[in-house]
Design a protein around this motif. Structure first.
Motif, PDB file in Angstrom:
ATOM      1  N   GLY A 956      34.753  32.051  31.009  1.00 38.49           N
ATOM      2  CA  GLY A 956      33.802  32.700  31.337  1.00 38.49           C
ATOM      3  C   GLY A 956      33.384  32.261  32.546  1.00 38.49           C
ATOM      4  N   ASP A 957      34.042  31.493  33.477  1.00 36.61           N
ATOM      5  CA  ASP A 957      33.463  30.906  34.719  1.00 36.61           C
ATOM      6  C   ASP A 957      33.636  32.211  36.055  1.00 36.61           C
ATOM      7  N   SER A 958      34.432  32.951  35.657  1.00 38.94           N
ATOM      8  CA  SER A 958      34.760  33.861  36.862  1.00 38.94           C
ATOM      9  C   SER A 958      33.588  34.837  36.563  1.00 38.94           C
ATOM     10  N   SER A 959      33.352  35.613  37.912  1.00 36.92           N
ATOM     11  CA  SER A 959      31.953  36.456  38.109  1.00 36.92           C
ATOM     12  C   SER A 959      32.579  37.879  37.476  1.00 36.92           C
ATOM     13  N   HIS A 960      33.662  38.262  37.397  1.00 34.92           N
ATOM     14  CA  HIS A 960      34.228  39.504  36.838  1.00 34.92           C
ATOM     15  C   HIS A 960      35.538  39.392  36.228  1.00 34.92           C
ATOM     16  N   GLU A 961      35.886  40.357  35.748  1.00 37.39           N
ATOM     17  CA  GLU A 961      36.981  40.432  34.861  1.00 37.39           C
ATOM     18  C   GLU A 961      38.531  40.360  36.033  1.00 37.39           C
ATOM     19  N   HIS A 962      39.155  39.482  35.472  1.00 39.83           N
ATOM     20  CA  HIS A 962      40.215  39.405  36.473  1.00 39.83           C
ATOM     21  C   HIS A 962      41.365  40.475  36.823  1.00 39.83           C
ATOM     22  N   THR A 963      41.202  41.620  35.695  1.00 35.34           N
ATOM     23  CA  THR A 963      42.045  42.570  35.534  1.00 35.34           C
ATOM     24  C   THR A 963      41.919  43.259  36.848  1.00 35.34           C
ATOM     25  N   ASP A 964      40.725  43.220  37.557  1.00 31.00           N
ATOM     26  CA  ASP A 964      40.309  44.025  38.725  1.00 31.00           C
ATOM     27  C   ASP A 964      40.705  43.312  39.921  1.00 31.00           C
ATOM     28  N   SER A 965      41.120  42.142  39.804  1.00 32.39           N
ATOM     29  CA  SER A 965      41.341  41.200  40.955  1.00 32.39           C
ATOM     30  C   SER A 965      42.565  41.605  41.719  1.00 32.39           C
ATOM     31  N   CYS A 966      42.761  40.823  42.876  1.00 32.45           N
ATOM     32  CA  CYS A 966      44.221  41.051  43.612  1.00 32.45           C
ATOM     33  C   CYS A 966      45.225  40.466  43.025  1.00 32.45           C
ATOM     34  N   LEU A 967      45.157  39.985  41.877  1.00 38.06           N
ATOM     35  CA  LEU A 967      46.340  39.387  41.164  1.00 38.06           C
ATOM     36  C   LEU A 967      47.784  40.218  41.262  1.00 38.06           C
ATOM     37  N   PRO A 968      47.766  41.563  41.197  1.00 38.49           N
ATOM     38  CA  PRO A 968      49.021  42.157  41.207  1.00 38.49           C
ATOM     39  C   PRO A 968      49.587  42.112  42.863  1.00 38.49           C
ATOM     40  N   ASP A 969      48.772  42.036  43.851  1.00 37.05           N
ATOM     41  CA  ASP A 969      49.256  42.139  45.233  1.00 37.05           C
ATOM     42  C   ASP A 969      49.811  40.595  45.319  1.00 37.05           C
ATOM     43  N   LEU A 970      49.157  39.558  44.977  1.00 38.04           N
ATOM     44  CA  LEU A 970      49.611  38.093  45.129  1.00 38.04           C
ATOM     45  C   LEU A 970      50.691  38.093  44.299  1.00 38.04           C
ATOM     46  N   LEU A 971      51.018  38.481  43.130  1.00 36.40           N
ATOM     47  CA  LEU A 971      52.163  38.416  42.320  1.00 36.40           C
ATOM     48  C   LEU A 971      53.268  39.130  42.916  1.00 36.40           C
ATOM     49  N   SER A 972      52.915  40.361  43.449  1.00 34.41           N
ATOM     50  CA  SER A 972      53.995  40.992  44.220  1.00 34.41           C
ATOM     51  C   SER A 972      54.621  39.925  45.380  1.00 34.41           C
ATOM     52  N   LEU A 973      53.776  39.487  45.998  1.00 32.74           N
ATOM     53  CA  LEU A 973      54.058  38.588  47.062  1.00 32.74           C
ATOM     54  C   LEU A 973      54.803  37.277  46.595  1.00 32.74           C
TER      55      LEU A 973
END
Length: 1371
Positions: A956-973
């Motif tokens: 619960g430390d993140s300010s928003h749900e991580h599903t809307d983060s830039c994770l897909p872009d970084l995982l692709s990279l």
């Protein structure tokens, strides 16, 4: 017909009178002029009043118009008039037989007497009316002319004039025309003239005039008289008039100081005399040395005037003598006198006066306050002075110097932390250490304690509390002396009805002694902070509830239970209150009252109750800020601005007189911020922004002086205000980003810079378990997750860097003193992200070929950002480690961005991320936060960031749900970078392939404490996150090919599964389907690089079978779903349909188990018993008891070892069912299966080895330790008794008769008691005890060896004496 003569002489009306007279005078003959002069003389002779003649002549001459063309004529006329007057005076003196000089004096004095006599009774006798002033000036000019002619004697005139009642203005005119000077008058009759001048000067000050010409004359008279007095008094001390003139000045100073406390006209009159201390009054009339001596003498007179206050009085009431409370007249006097000296000079004079004179303590301390407020360098100079005085006091054991030191230090601390540290800080710094002056000898220690003891009867309680809570350093030998003082101080506090119960239960690092303050609120905040970090009630609070119960009940709990609108989600304070309530530390009635009050507060806020108008303090504060704004535009001096800020500080202190001003920690509650002081916080922020704008219109920031720093220090001195300001700033930066104008951003930027510059005097802020400075806390509020937040962050960063650069250059300080580290990092992030032109400058390139249009930004902000990165000073901060934005920090910021609200489009974001990874951080040195060109480091940082984000989202430390983060872009990279690793791994060392395992194992290297449920759950969550990331990585990287190109190196995978994944096994203690598939795919993918792929797979899985059977056990469990995927991949990799032998063995085992469950008899494949049992256990899922019994009968005929392993898997499944809290029916089914298996195995005592935890090397015990998690191992005793209580009595009796049963049962019961030591699961313990006692009664003595009996009796002696006795008396 007409003659010329007649035309000429004919008068015409067209000619002017002046021209006509001139014309006729030109035609007049010389004889006519003589006759005309004789006629005039005859006319004057007939005039019998010379005084009237004098007035007539002078008035006529004064009234004539003067023009440039008529100057010579006017001068000629004045000469004629003087000549006429001189002739008349001579003629009259001959007639009257008196000297002409005497007659001239009498005529002049008579005229002056007549003028004074006609003075209006309503006017004051020191000033003349305008008409009188004109006549007197004319008389004085005539007298000057007569004196020049030698017929006027000043000596005679003095005798005649002094007989009158002299008027100061007349004397002023006589003095300025050098007819009768003040020096002359004082020389003739010093005593009389001194008294007269003093009275006249007082009268002149009292006369309140409004006309501009009269005010001008008033100031002219004052300056002229004062210049004469100062010159004669201080130019030459040997002059006979020196003492006389000095007495006049001293008398006026005494009158001024006596009028300081007066109201109305007296104070206004004295204020006029204060103006004479303006250095510009003296001009060139007085030399610089003379002026210095006069001001030095005046300062000494002020400091020594009427020393009516005793030292005890000063100690008791000096808090009333602060700058803000000092009368304006006295403040103005100090300001004008001290302006000609340096601060060091004034402090030296203070020290000299204190050492040589009886002093007025009020004036001494008020003067010190004036210096502190008006001159920023006073703090350091005063600190040095106090240190010197303190050293000298201890060297000579001088009580007077000790008193001086304490009074000066306390007075300085009363002005607040903006100008001087708190008294508590000064006392601890000066006397609290082993290197303090008094710690050198016993005599010094006794001297200090004796001095403090003598002060006790007179000291305000706040100082006594500081001395008690933070006593001076005393060596171990003299602790008894200190204890005597502490006892005396406590007794005095009790007499004053100020209990030490008011003091903190926690040690206060910074404390103000300015007022009697309750630290209960601070205790509450510290207690909540400790509770947040430890999840336990602090021991200090528990002790206070017992040993300081009055304070705990009357102060601490009311502060903790202050009514408020409770948040929907429990915050730290609510959790802490609940913990105290459960511990019975809060009385029930008090808790009920608290909850009711909170409900009322919630209702009040919802209904809008309490929206009242500004109170008096806020109105005063608003007016003071308006005055401060006017000062900004009027060009007021820095000292006046500091003085106004001191008054503002006093108003803030009056708003919360009981608030501590020097707290060390502020705890922020962002979930439910206190809005009590929101209006004041808004007013202050708005005023600061407006003041900055007003000041910037006059001069740029680098020429505005130090007022912003003093403003911020004033705010920091009020802890309640700092908390309100931080809450307001968080709200502005996070929720009102789009509403902030350029003026707001500039003001907030300046405030941030000044907060960072004052960070060493700022209280610490407790935020989510971290202790931050105020500037760091504000930086944390600046987020970059959405388009609007990024735009605000960019604007604010540009403003902060620009303003900080100006301030650093203006004060010639290092730039890092003005730029917060966190904000500089955010500037690097957001500028490179939104302003592509800055990327070249950040990379130290000559130009950038990257361009992206961000429509939300104005060109002005973008241009400013580019210009800032071109500045060498700004770029130089990147060389400092604390200002470097590392790759890990960049990744954390990028993962906080919400893709749906990003300022960049998808292509722009991918382009930016690729630049950051492959162009910026890839080649940057590790020292600067980069990766040294190592792709594996880049990949490792990305994986770590992903794991950290998963952890934050779970907690619960993140300010928003991580599903809307830039994770897909970084995982692709990441996938692209890992592909590069795969391609290049053959050229790298053998260790290159292990970087993933190094990274993953580092996250799981610390095993949790088995007794800590919280640590265990946290570790389980970490393993879950690691597993989620692990399956996203290319499987081929998990294994490597040995140098012989024949086999795979999978030892890291074996270690990971055996030591890490075994701890987080899911249902039935097995690996999850995804992990099992991924690990087997890794083996198959890696085998392709070997000479014989099938042989490599077989060799690798054989190694797993021997060292890590958990992987193959899991594969047997998931084989129905797994076989198709593995077969398909094997065919894609090798083109073969037949699986390798080890995988085929899994398929054969699964087929055999399926046929066996269906009742078909077939030979078992050549597989280990534990693998056959695993396949059979998977096939038996959901089968009824009859099928199980039939299968067991068939196993009895073929392989009983399979039954033993099947029993093990059933026991593990039973424990997992309990751990996963499955339904009762499910648990009962699994327990029945286990009981059925035990029934068939009871004749073979080997089943007992499954519950052995002594570390035996028996194959069953060893196998169990390799496949079962530690948690399952701990619960084996629970399963042991759970199964035994489910079997039939006959089976139980047979089990009891098994060799080694009693010892195993006793050990399991012992471990079961330790497992449920807190008394939970009482029913299980009772049933287990009953079964154990029954087993003992049915067992013989030889069922236990002698050593086993001694061991068990010793262990049970403390655990259960009855069982111990039963074991000892086995028959």
């Amino acid at each position: 017909m007409f003659s010329a003569t007649s035309d000429t002489e004919r008068p015409t009306h067209s000619c002017s009178i002046t021209a006509l007279l001139a014309h006729r005078s030109l035609k007049r003959r010389r004889g006519d002029e003589q006759r005309l002069q004789e006629s005039c003389v005859d006319l004057l002779t007939r005039h019998q009043n010379p005084s009237a003649l004098l007035l007539e002549i002078t008035s006529h001459g004064e009234a004539r118009d003067v023009s440039c063309d008529g100057c010579e004529a006017l001068r000629l006329n004045a000469d004629i008039q003087t000549s006429v007057l001189e002739d008349e005076l001579r003629r009259r003196s001959e007639q009257m037989q008196v000297p002409v000089g005497l007659l001239a004096v009498r005529v002049l004095s008579g005229n002056i007497r007549d003028l004074i006599a006609h003075t209006d009774s309503n006017t004051h006798p020191v000033l003349l009316s305008a008409e009188q002033r004109t006549d007197v000036c004319a008389l004085v000019k005539s007298a000057r002319a007569l004196m020049s002619a030698g017929i006027f004697s000043p000596e005679l005139f003095w005798q005649e004039y002094w007989k009158l009642q002299p008027v100061l203005e007349v004397t002023y005119h006589l003095h300025t025309h050098n007819i009768l000077t003040l020096d002359f008058m004082l020389d003739r009759d010093a005593a009389a003239v001194t008294s007269w001048i003093t009275d006249q000067l007082k009268a002149l000050c009292v006369s309140m005039t409004t006309a501009a010409d009269e005010q001008h004359m008033q100031h002219q008279i004052l300056s002229t008289v004062v210049c004469v007095l100062v010159r004669r008094a201080f130019e030459d001390s040997s002059h006979k008039l020196s003492e006389t003139c000095g007495s006049v000045l001293d008398a006026m100073m005494s009158w001024l100081l006596d009028s300081v406390s007066e109201r109305g006209s007296e104070a206004s009159a004295a204020a006029l005399w204060v103006q004479v201390f303006d250095a510009s009054v003296f001009g060139v009339c007085v030399s610089e040395d003379t002026l210095q001596r006069f001001f030095t003498h005046s300062l000494m007179r002020v400091l020594t005037h009427q020393p009516v206050f005793k030292v005890s009085d000063a100690i008791a009431i000096q808090s009333e003598w602060t700058f803000a409370k000092t009368l304006p007249l006295l403040t103005a006097l100090f300001r004008k006198i001290c302006v000609v000296f340096s601060v060091e000079c004034v402090l030296n004079q203070l020290q000299q006066v204190l050492e040589t004179h009886e002093v007025n303590w009020r004036h001494i301390l008020s003067c010190l306050s004036h210096l502190l407020v008006h001159h920023s360098q006073t703090q350091s100079l005063l600190t040095d002075l106090l240190s010197r005085l303190l050293r000298s006091a201890f060297d000579g054991y001088d009580l007077e110097k000790m008193i001086t030191v304490f009074l000066l230090a306390r007075q300085a601390s009363l002005e607040g932390p903006a100008v001087f540290p708190s008294y508590s800080d000064w006392f601890k710094l000066s006397l609290g250490g082993s290197s303090s002056f008094h710690a050198k000898s016993r005599k010094s220690t006794v001297f200090l304690l004796k001095f403090l003891s003598d002060l006790v009867p007179f000291e305000p309680p706040q100082y006594l509390k500081v001395h008690v809570m933070h006593p001076p350093y005393v060596g171990g030998k003299y602790r008894s002396l200190l204890q005597e003082y502490v006892t005396l101080a406590k007794t005095r506090l009790r007499d004053l009805k100020v209990s030490l119960e008011e003091t903190s239960i926690f040690e206060v690092v910074n404390g103000s002694a300015g007022a009697t303050e309750s630290p209960a609120q601070q205790d509450v905040e510290k207690a909540v902070t400790l509770f947040m970090s430890t999840n336990k009630i602090p021991a200090t609070v528990i002790e206070a509830s017992i040993f300081r119960r009055p304070y705990f009940l009357s102060r601490f709990l009311p502060a903790l239970l202050s009514p408020r609108a409770l948040p929907v989600k429990s915050d730290a304070r609510m959790t802490f209150i609940e913990a105290l309530r459960k511990a019975d530390k809060i009385p029930a009635a008090l808790y009920t009252s608290y909850t009711d009050s909170c409900q009322r507060e919630t209702y009040r806020q919802k209904q809008g109750v309490g929206e009242c108008s500004e109170d008096d303090h806020q109105m005063i504060l608003r007016e003071q800020f308006l005055q401060l704004r006017r000062m900004m535009t009027d060009g007021t001096t820095d000292g006046d601005v500091r003085a106004q800020l001191s008054r503002i500080s006093l108003t803030l202190r009056n708003m919360h007189p009981d608030e501590e001003t020097g707290s060390d920690v502020i705890t922020l509650n962002l979930d439910s911020p206190d809005s009590t002081h929101a209006a004041v916080a808004n007013l202050i922020l708005q005023s600061f922004c407006l003041c900055l704008l007003d000041a910037s219109r006059i001069s740029p920031p680098n020429r505005q002086g130090s007022w912003p720093a003093v403003f911020v220090k004033v705010l920091l001195g009020h802890r309640w205000l700092v908390s309100a300001l931080i809450h307001r700033l968080w709200d502005l930066l996070q929720h009102q980003a789009e509403a902030l104008s350029a003026a707001h951003v500039l003001g907030l930027a300046a405030l941030q810079v000044e907060l960072h510059h004052c960070r060493h005097v700022c209280p610490r802020v407790q935020l989510t378990g971290s202790s931050l400075s105020v500037s760091q806390c504000v930086c944390e509020a600046l987020i970059c997750s959405t388009r609007s937040h990024m735009a605000l962050c960019l604007r604010l960063c540009v403003a902060v860097l620009s303003y900080g650069l100006c301030r650093a250059n203006a004060q010639s300080e290092d730039l890092q003193n003005f730029i917060p580290e966190t904000l500089y990092k955010k500037a690097q992030y957001v500028m490179a992200r939104l302003v592509p032109e800055t990327r070249a400058h950040m990379s130290d390139e000559d130009a950038s070929d990257t361009y992206s249009d961000v429509s939300d930004l104005t060109g002005r902000v973008k241009d400013s950002a580019v210009a800032l990165w071109r500045n060498a000073q700004i770029r130089s901060l990147k060389k400092l480690p604390q200002y470097q934005l590392s790759f890990s920090e960049w990744l954390s910021a990028e993962l906080q961005v919400q893709r749906s609200q990003d300022a960049l489009t998808d292509p722009e974001r991918q382009e930016y991320e690729q630049w950051a990874c492959e162009q910026y951080y890839m080649h940057m040195s590790t020292h600067d936060g980069g990766c040294e060109g190592d792709v594996t480091q880049i990949c490792g940082h990305i994986i770590t960031a992903v794991l950290d984000q998963h952890t934050a989202s779970r907690t619960g430390d993140s300010s928003h749900e991580h599903t809307d983060s830039c994770l897909p872009d970084l995982l692709s990279l990441l996938q692209a970078l890992l592909y590069e690793v795969v391609v290049t791994r053959h050229c790298a060392s053998d260790e290159t392939g292990h970087f993933l395992w190094d990274l993953i194992d580092s996250r799981c290297s610390v095993a949790p404490d088995s007794d800590s449920i919280g640590q265990e759950l946290k570790y389980q969550q970490t393993l879950h996150n690691v597993s989620r990331v692990l399956v996203l990585l290319p499987a081929v990287l998990l294994v490597s090919v040995r140098t012989d190109r024949k086999t795979l190196d999978c030892h890291r995978m074996i270690e990971h599964i055996s030591h890490v994944q075994r701890r987080a096994c899911c249902s039935a203690g097995l690996l999850s389907f995804n992990l099992t598939t991924h690990f087997l795919k890794a083996v198959m993918s890696g085998s392709v690089s070997c000479a014989g792929p099938a042989d490599a797979v077989n060799a690798c899985l054989s190694e797993f079978s021997a060292q890590c059977p958990l992987l193959l056990l899991s594969a047997a469990r998931w084989w129905r779903r797994l076989s198709a995927a593995l077969s398909s991949q094997w065919k894609r990799l090798t083109g073969r349909d037949t699986l390798p032998q080890q995988l085929q063995m899994l398929d054969d085992s699964h087929s055999w188990s399926s046929r066996l469950v269906q009742g078909l008899v077939s030979a078992a494949p050549p597989a280990p018993s534990w693998l056959l049992a695993a396949s059979l256990h998977s096939s038996l899922r959901g089968s009824d008891s009859e099928i199980l019994k039939r299968v067991l009968r068939q196993l009895d005929e073929t392989d009983t070892q399979v039954s033993l392993f099947l029993f093990l898997y059933s026991v593990i499944e039973l424990i997992s069912a309990h751990l996963n809290e499955q339904a009762v029916a499910c648990v009962k089914r699994v327990r029945d299966v286990s009981a059925c298996l035990l029934t068939h195995l009871v004749h073979d005592s080997d089943w007992l080895w499954l519950f052995d935890q002594s570390g035996s090397d028996h194959r069953l015990s060893h196998f169990t330790s390799r496949v079962a998690s530690p948690q399952i191992h701990r619960l084996m005793p629970f399963a042991f008794y759970s199964i035994l209580t489910a079997v039939e009595s006959e089976v139980l009796k047979r089990a009891i008769r098994s060799p080694g049963f009693l010892y195993s049962a006793a050990v399991c019961y012992r471990d079961l008691n330790r497992l449920f030591m807190n008394g939970s699961q009482q029913q299980v313990l009772l049933e287990a005890r009953r079964l154990l006692m029954s087993s003992i009664s049915l067992s013989s003595r030889n069922c236990l060896t002698l050593s086993q009996r001694k061991q068990l009796c010793s262990e049970y002696e403390q655990l259960d004496a009855e069982i111990s006795a039963a074991l000892a008396h086995l028959t």
